[in-house]
Design a protein around this motif. Structure first.
Motif, PDB file in Angstrom:
ATOM      1  N   UNK A   1       0.833  -1.204   0.000  1.00  0.00           N
ATOM      2  CA  UNK A   1       0.000   0.000   0.000  1.00  0.00           C
ATOM      3  C   UNK A   1       0.871   1.258   0.000  1.00  0.00           C
ATOM      4  N   UNK A   2       1.855   1.281   0.884  1.00  0.00           N
ATOM      5  CA  UNK A   2       2.682   2.475   1.033  1.00  0.00           C
ATOM      6  C   UNK A   2       3.510   2.770  -0.216  1.00  0.00           C
ATOM      7  N   UNK A   3       3.828   1.751  -1.005  1.00  0.00           N
ATOM      8  CA  UNK A   3       4.628   1.958  -2.214  1.00  0.00           C
ATOM      9  C   UNK A   3       3.763   2.086  -3.464  1.00  0.00           C
ATOM     10  N   UNK A   4       2.446   2.114  -3.272  1.00  0.00           N
ATOM     11  CA  UNK A   4       1.546   2.388  -4.390  1.00  0.00           C
ATOM     12  C   UNK A   4       1.328   1.249  -5.363  1.00  0.00           C
ATOM     13  N   UNK A   5       1.607   0.018  -4.949  1.00  0.00           N
ATOM     14  CA  UNK A   5       1.339  -1.126  -5.821  1.00  0.00           C
ATOM     15  C   UNK A   5      -0.176  -1.295  -5.943  1.00  0.00           C
ATOM     16  N   UNK A   6      -0.726  -1.350  -7.150  1.00  0.00           N
ATOM     17  CA  UNK A   6      -2.185  -1.484  -7.309  1.00  0.00           C
ATOM     18  C   UNK A   6      -2.722  -2.745  -6.639  1.00  0.00           C
ATOM     19  N   UNK A   7      -3.951  -2.666  -6.146  1.00  0.00           N
ATOM     20  CA  UNK A   7      -4.587  -3.829  -5.542  1.00  0.00           C
ATOM     21  C   UNK A   7      -4.842  -4.892  -6.612  1.00  0.00           C
ATOM     22  N   UNK A   8      -4.857  -6.161  -6.230  1.00  0.00           N
ATOM     23  CA  UNK A   8      -5.112  -7.226  -7.200  1.00  0.00           C
ATOM     24  C   UNK A   8      -6.586  -7.262  -7.613  1.00  0.00           C
ATOM     25  N   UNK A   9      -6.848  -8.012  -8.677  1.00  0.00           N
ATOM     26  CA  UNK A   9      -8.229  -8.167  -9.146  1.00  0.00           C
ATOM     27  C   UNK A   9      -9.008  -9.165  -8.312  1.00  0.00           C
ATOM     28  N   UNK A  10      -8.290 -10.055  -7.664  1.00  0.00           N
ATOM     29  CA  UNK A  10      -8.933 -11.143  -6.909  1.00  0.00           C
ATOM     30  C   UNK A  10      -8.110 -11.414  -5.662  1.00  0.00           C
TER      31      UNK A  10
END
Length: 285
Positions: A25-34
Protein backbone atom coordinates in the motif's frame (compact mmCIF):
# COMPACT_ATOMS: atom_id res chain seq x y z
CA UNK A 1 -4.79 -10.22 -17.40
CA UNK A 2 -6.29 -11.04 -13.99
CA UNK A 3 -4.10 -10.66 -10.92
CA UNK A 4 -4.58 -12.57 -7.68
CA UNK A 5 -3.48 -12.53 -4.05
CA UNK A 6 -3.59 -15.54 -1.72
CA UNK A 7 -3.22 -15.09 2.03
CA UNK A 8 -2.36 -18.00 4.31
CA UNK A 9 -3.76 -18.02 7.85
CA UNK A 10 -1.93 -18.53 11.13
CA UNK A 11 -3.77 -16.37 13.69
CA UNK A 12 -1.31 -13.88 15.25
CA UNK A 13 1.50 -15.12 13.00
CA UNK A 14 -0.42 -13.50 10.15
CA UNK A 15 0.91 -10.15 11.33
CA UNK A 16 3.79 -10.91 8.91
CA UNK A 17 1.36 -10.78 5.99
CA UNK A 18 -0.08 -7.48 7.16
CA UNK A 19 3.42 -6.01 7.12
CA UNK A 20 3.88 -7.11 3.51
CA UNK A 21 0.47 -5.72 2.53
CA UNK A 22 1.11 -2.42 4.33
CA UNK A 23 4.34 -2.04 2.37
CA UNK A 24 2.52 -2.69 -0.92
CA UNK A 25 0.00 0.00 0.00
CA UNK A 26 2.68 2.47 1.03
CA UNK A 27 4.63 1.96 -2.21
CA UNK A 28 1.55 2.39 -4.39
CA UNK A 29 1.34 -1.13 -5.82
CA UNK A 30 -2.18 -1.48 -7.31
CA UNK A 31 -4.59 -3.83 -5.54
CA UNK A 32 -5.11 -7.23 -7.20
CA UNK A 33 -8.23 -8.17 -9.15
CA UNK A 34 -8.93 -11.14 -6.91
CA UNK A 35 -8.10 -11.86 -3.27
CA UNK A 36 -8.65 -15.06 -1.31
CA UNK A 37 -7.55 -15.91 2.17
CA UNK A 38 -7.83 -18.37 4.99
CA UNK A 39 -8.63 -17.57 8.59
CA UNK A 40 -6.73 -14.52 9.90
CA UNK A 41 -5.19 -14.15 6.45
CA UNK A 42 -8.42 -12.77 5.01
CA UNK A 43 -9.72 -11.38 8.32
CA UNK A 44 -6.66 -9.11 8.36
CA UNK A 45 -6.52 -8.91 4.57
CA UNK A 46 -9.72 -6.92 4.21
CA UNK A 47 -7.93 -3.95 5.83
CA UNK A 48 -5.46 -4.09 2.96
CA UNK A 49 -8.33 -4.04 0.47
CA UNK A 50 -9.87 -1.06 2.29
CA UNK A 51 -6.45 0.61 2.04
CA UNK A 52 -6.10 0.99 5.82
CA UNK A 53 -2.35 0.69 6.19
CA UNK A 54 -1.17 -0.36 9.67
CA UNK A 55 -4.73 -0.87 10.93
CA UNK A 56 -3.99 -4.47 11.90
CA UNK A 57 -0.75 -3.55 13.65
CA UNK A 58 -2.59 -0.86 15.61
CA UNK A 59 -5.38 -3.30 16.48
CA UNK A 60 -3.11 -6.09 17.66
CA UNK A 61 -0.82 -3.72 19.57
CA UNK A 62 -3.79 -2.25 21.41
CA UNK A 63 -5.75 -5.39 22.24
CA UNK A 64 -3.69 -8.58 22.03
CA UNK A 65 -3.12 -8.47 25.80
CA UNK A 66 -6.74 -7.54 26.49
CA UNK A 67 -8.66 -10.49 27.89
CA UNK A 68 -11.67 -9.40 25.88
CA UNK A 69 -9.61 -10.12 22.76
CA UNK A 70 -8.36 -13.60 23.62
CA UNK A 71 -7.99 -15.85 26.62
CA UNK A 72 -9.43 -18.83 28.47
CA UNK A 73 -12.13 -16.71 30.05
CA UNK A 74 -13.67 -16.27 26.60
CA UNK A 75 -13.45 -20.01 25.88
CA UNK A 76 -15.16 -20.92 29.15
CA UNK A 77 -17.90 -18.34 28.69
CA UNK A 78 -21.01 -20.34 27.63
CA UNK A 79 -22.19 -17.35 25.60
CA UNK A 80 -18.92 -17.19 23.63
CA UNK A 81 -17.19 -20.64 23.68
CA UNK A 82 -14.20 -19.36 21.72
CA UNK A 83 -10.68 -18.45 22.83
CA UNK A 84 -11.19 -15.14 21.05
CA UNK A 85 -13.99 -12.82 22.14
CA UNK A 86 -16.31 -13.06 19.16
CA UNK A 87 -18.36 -9.93 19.74
CA UNK A 88 -15.35 -7.91 20.82
CA UNK A 89 -13.11 -8.96 17.91
CA UNK A 90 -15.65 -9.03 15.08
CA UNK A 91 -18.08 -6.31 16.18
CA UNK A 92 -16.83 -3.93 18.87
CA UNK A 93 -13.36 -3.37 17.41
CA UNK A 94 -14.28 -2.87 13.71
CA UNK A 95 -17.49 -0.98 14.40
CA UNK A 96 -16.45 1.16 17.38
CA UNK A 97 -12.83 1.09 18.57
CA UNK A 98 -10.68 0.88 15.42
CA UNK A 99 -13.26 1.45 12.69
CA UNK A 100 -13.09 -0.62 9.56
CA UNK A 101 -13.74 1.45 6.43
CA UNK A 102 -16.70 -0.42 4.94
CA UNK A 103 -17.10 2.27 2.31
CA UNK A 104 -13.57 1.82 0.99
CA UNK A 105 -13.94 -1.96 1.09
CA UNK A 106 -17.19 -1.68 -0.85
CA UNK A 107 -15.41 0.47 -3.43
CA UNK A 108 -12.74 -2.19 -4.04
CA UNK A 109 -13.69 -3.42 -7.53
CA UNK A 110 -12.15 -6.88 -7.24
CA UNK A 111 -13.43 -10.21 -5.96
CA UNK A 112 -12.89 -11.26 -2.34
CA UNK A 113 -13.30 -14.81 -1.07
CA UNK A 114 -12.73 -16.63 2.20
CA UNK A 115 -12.28 -20.37 2.62
CA UNK A 116 -14.68 -22.11 5.01
CA UNK A 117 -14.65 -25.82 5.93
CA UNK A 118 -18.09 -27.41 5.97
CA UNK A 119 -18.45 -29.45 9.17
CA UNK A 120 -20.85 -31.93 7.55
CA UNK A 121 -18.85 -32.66 4.39
CA UNK A 122 -15.32 -31.78 5.53
CA UNK A 123 -14.86 -29.99 2.21
CA UNK A 124 -13.70 -26.41 1.53
CA UNK A 125 -16.23 -23.87 0.38
CA UNK A 126 -15.34 -20.51 -1.11
CA UNK A 127 -17.56 -17.73 0.16
CA UNK A 128 -17.69 -14.18 -1.12
CA UNK A 129 -16.82 -11.84 1.76
CA UNK A 130 -19.78 -9.44 2.18
CA UNK A 131 -18.89 -5.78 1.79
CA UNK A 132 -21.30 -4.44 4.41
CA UNK A 133 -21.81 -7.08 7.12
CA UNK A 134 -21.12 -5.45 10.51
CA UNK A 135 -21.20 -8.88 12.20
CA UNK A 136 -18.42 -10.18 9.91
CA UNK A 137 -19.96 -13.65 10.09
CA UNK A 138 -18.05 -15.13 7.14
CA UNK A 139 -14.79 -13.89 8.66
CA UNK A 140 -15.74 -15.48 11.98
CA UNK A 141 -16.34 -18.80 10.22
CA UNK A 142 -13.05 -18.83 8.30
CA UNK A 143 -11.21 -18.13 11.58
CA UNK A 144 -13.03 -20.83 13.60
CA UNK A 145 -10.13 -23.08 14.64
CA UNK A 146 -11.58 -26.38 15.93
CA UNK A 147 -11.60 -26.65 19.74
CA UNK A 148 -10.60 -22.99 20.07
CA UNK A 149 -13.90 -21.95 18.47
CA UNK A 150 -17.36 -23.47 18.23
CA UNK A 151 -18.52 -24.15 14.68
CA UNK A 152 -20.01 -20.98 13.17
CA UNK A 153 -23.39 -21.17 11.50
CA UNK A 154 -23.71 -19.41 8.16
CA UNK A 155 -26.97 -19.73 6.22
CA UNK A 156 -28.01 -22.85 8.08
CA UNK A 157 -24.69 -24.74 7.77
CA UNK A 158 -21.92 -25.17 10.33
CA UNK A 159 -18.36 -24.21 9.41
CA UNK A 160 -14.84 -24.30 10.78
CA UNK A 161 -11.55 -22.65 9.78
CA UNK A 162 -10.84 -22.87 6.06
CA UNK A 163 -7.32 -23.99 6.80
CA UNK A 164 -8.64 -27.40 7.85
CA UNK A 165 -9.45 -28.26 4.23
CA UNK A 166 -7.59 -25.79 1.97
CA UNK A 167 -4.76 -24.13 3.91
CA UNK A 168 -3.20 -22.19 1.00
CA UNK A 169 -5.90 -21.75 -1.65
CA UNK A 170 -3.71 -20.95 -4.66
CA UNK A 171 -5.53 -23.53 -6.77
CA UNK A 172 -8.77 -21.66 -6.23
CA UNK A 173 -7.12 -18.45 -7.44
CA UNK A 174 -6.06 -20.18 -10.66
CA UNK A 175 -9.53 -21.69 -11.08
CA UNK A 176 -10.96 -18.18 -10.68
CA UNK A 177 -9.02 -17.19 -13.79
CA UNK A 178 -6.02 -15.45 -12.27
CA UNK A 179 -3.00 -15.29 -14.59
CA UNK A 180 -0.48 -13.98 -12.05
CA UNK A 181 -0.86 -14.98 -8.39
CA UNK A 182 1.10 -13.68 -5.40
CA UNK A 183 0.96 -16.00 -2.37
CA UNK A 184 1.93 -14.69 1.06
CA UNK A 185 2.85 -17.47 3.47
CA UNK A 186 3.14 -17.28 7.24
CA UNK A 187 5.75 -20.04 7.56
CA UNK A 188 9.34 -20.09 6.36
CA UNK A 189 10.13 -21.66 3.01
CA UNK A 190 11.87 -24.63 4.61
CA UNK A 191 9.04 -25.32 7.05
CA UNK A 192 7.63 -28.86 7.04
CA UNK A 193 4.54 -29.56 9.09
CA UNK A 194 4.97 -32.46 11.48
CA UNK A 195 2.33 -35.13 11.96
CA UNK A 196 -0.55 -33.89 14.06
CA UNK A 197 -2.80 -36.64 15.40
CA UNK A 198 -6.55 -36.16 14.97
CA UNK A 199 -7.42 -38.46 17.90
CA UNK A 200 -9.04 -35.68 19.91
CA UNK A 201 -11.08 -34.71 16.86
CA UNK A 202 -12.30 -38.29 16.41
CA UNK A 203 -14.01 -38.22 19.79
CA UNK A 204 -15.20 -34.64 19.72
CA UNK A 205 -16.59 -34.76 16.18
CA UNK A 206 -17.54 -38.43 15.91
CA UNK A 207 -20.93 -37.39 14.45
CA UNK A 208 -19.05 -35.82 11.52
CA UNK A 209 -16.83 -38.58 10.07
CA UNK A 210 -16.06 -36.64 6.87
CA UNK A 211 -14.68 -33.76 8.92
CA UNK A 212 -12.64 -36.14 11.08
CA UNK A 213 -11.12 -37.61 7.92
CA UNK A 214 -10.28 -34.11 6.68
CA UNK A 215 -8.49 -33.39 9.96
CA UNK A 216 -6.69 -36.73 9.83
CA UNK A 217 -5.20 -35.84 6.44
CA UNK A 218 -4.42 -32.19 7.12
CA UNK A 219 -0.66 -32.61 7.69
CA UNK A 220 -0.06 -34.35 4.38
CA UNK A 221 -2.42 -31.95 2.61
CA UNK A 222 -0.52 -28.93 3.93
CA UNK A 223 2.91 -30.26 2.98
CA UNK A 224 1.72 -31.42 -0.45
CA UNK A 225 0.07 -28.04 -1.09
CA UNK A 226 3.32 -26.22 -0.35
CA UNK A 227 5.39 -28.57 -2.50
CA UNK A 228 3.10 -28.06 -5.49
CA UNK A 229 3.09 -24.29 -4.85
CA UNK A 230 6.89 -24.05 -4.96
CA UNK A 231 6.95 -26.13 -8.14
CA UNK A 232 4.60 -23.65 -9.82
CA UNK A 233 6.74 -20.80 -8.57
CA UNK A 234 9.62 -22.30 -10.52
CA UNK A 235 7.45 -22.09 -13.64
CA UNK A 236 6.92 -18.35 -13.09
CA UNK A 237 3.13 -18.30 -12.78
CA UNK A 238 3.10 -17.83 -9.01
CA UNK A 239 5.20 -15.54 -6.83
CA UNK A 240 5.70 -16.63 -3.23
CA UNK A 241 6.52 -14.28 -0.34
CA UNK A 242 7.48 -15.94 2.95
CA UNK A 243 9.05 -14.86 6.24
CA UNK A 244 12.73 -15.45 6.75
CA UNK A 245 12.08 -16.33 10.40
CA UNK A 246 8.72 -16.39 12.22
CA UNK A 247 10.56 -15.74 15.50
CA UNK A 248 8.66 -18.65 17.11
CA UNK A 249 5.54 -16.50 17.03
CA UNK A 250 2.62 -18.53 18.38
CA UNK A 251 -0.91 -18.43 17.03
CA UNK A 252 -1.94 -16.82 20.32
CA UNK A 253 1.22 -14.73 20.77
CA UNK A 254 1.04 -11.97 23.39
CA UNK A 255 4.62 -10.70 23.26
CA UNK A 256 4.37 -7.34 21.49
CA UNK A 257 8.11 -7.32 20.77
CA UNK A 258 7.74 -10.51 18.72
CA UNK A 259 4.55 -9.30 17.04
CA UNK A 260 6.02 -5.94 16.06
CA UNK A 261 9.28 -7.53 14.88
CA UNK A 262 7.39 -9.97 12.66
CA UNK A 263 5.27 -7.16 11.21
CA UNK A 264 8.45 -5.16 10.57
CA UNK A 265 10.07 -8.13 8.85
CA UNK A 266 7.04 -8.40 6.58
CA UNK A 267 7.09 -4.68 5.92
CA UNK A 268 10.77 -4.64 4.94
CA UNK A 269 10.32 -7.67 2.69
CA UNK A 270 7.24 -6.06 1.15
CA UNK A 271 9.09 -2.83 0.40
CA UNK A 272 12.02 -4.73 -1.05
CA UNK A 273 9.76 -6.77 -3.31
CA UNK A 274 7.20 -4.09 -4.16
CA UNK A 275 8.76 -3.39 -7.54
CA UNK A 276 8.94 -7.11 -8.28
CA UNK A 277 5.26 -7.55 -7.36
CA UNK A 278 4.30 -4.60 -9.56
CA UNK A 279 6.21 -6.02 -12.54
CA UNK A 280 4.91 -9.54 -11.91
CA UNK A 281 1.30 -8.40 -11.88
CA UNK A 282 1.88 -6.30 -15.00
CA UNK A 283 3.61 -9.11 -16.91
CA UNK A 284 1.80 -10.44 -19.97
CA UNK A 285 -0.09 -13.69 -19.45
Amino acid sequence: MKTGLVLEGGALRTIFSTGVCDALLDTGVPLPDYTIGVSAGIAYGVSYLSRQSRRNLKLVSAYVRDRRYMGMRNLLNPHNRAYFGLKFVYDTIPNELIPFDYGAFHAYPGEVEAVLTNLETGQPEYWTVPRDDPSNLVLQATCAIPVMFPPIEVEGQLYFDGGCSDPIPWRRALEAGCDRVVVILTRERDYHKRFDSAKSMELMFRKYPAFVETMRRRTDRYNDTRAALFALEEEGKIMVIAPDDTLKCARTERDLNIIRALWQQGYFIGRRLSGTVRRFWNAPA
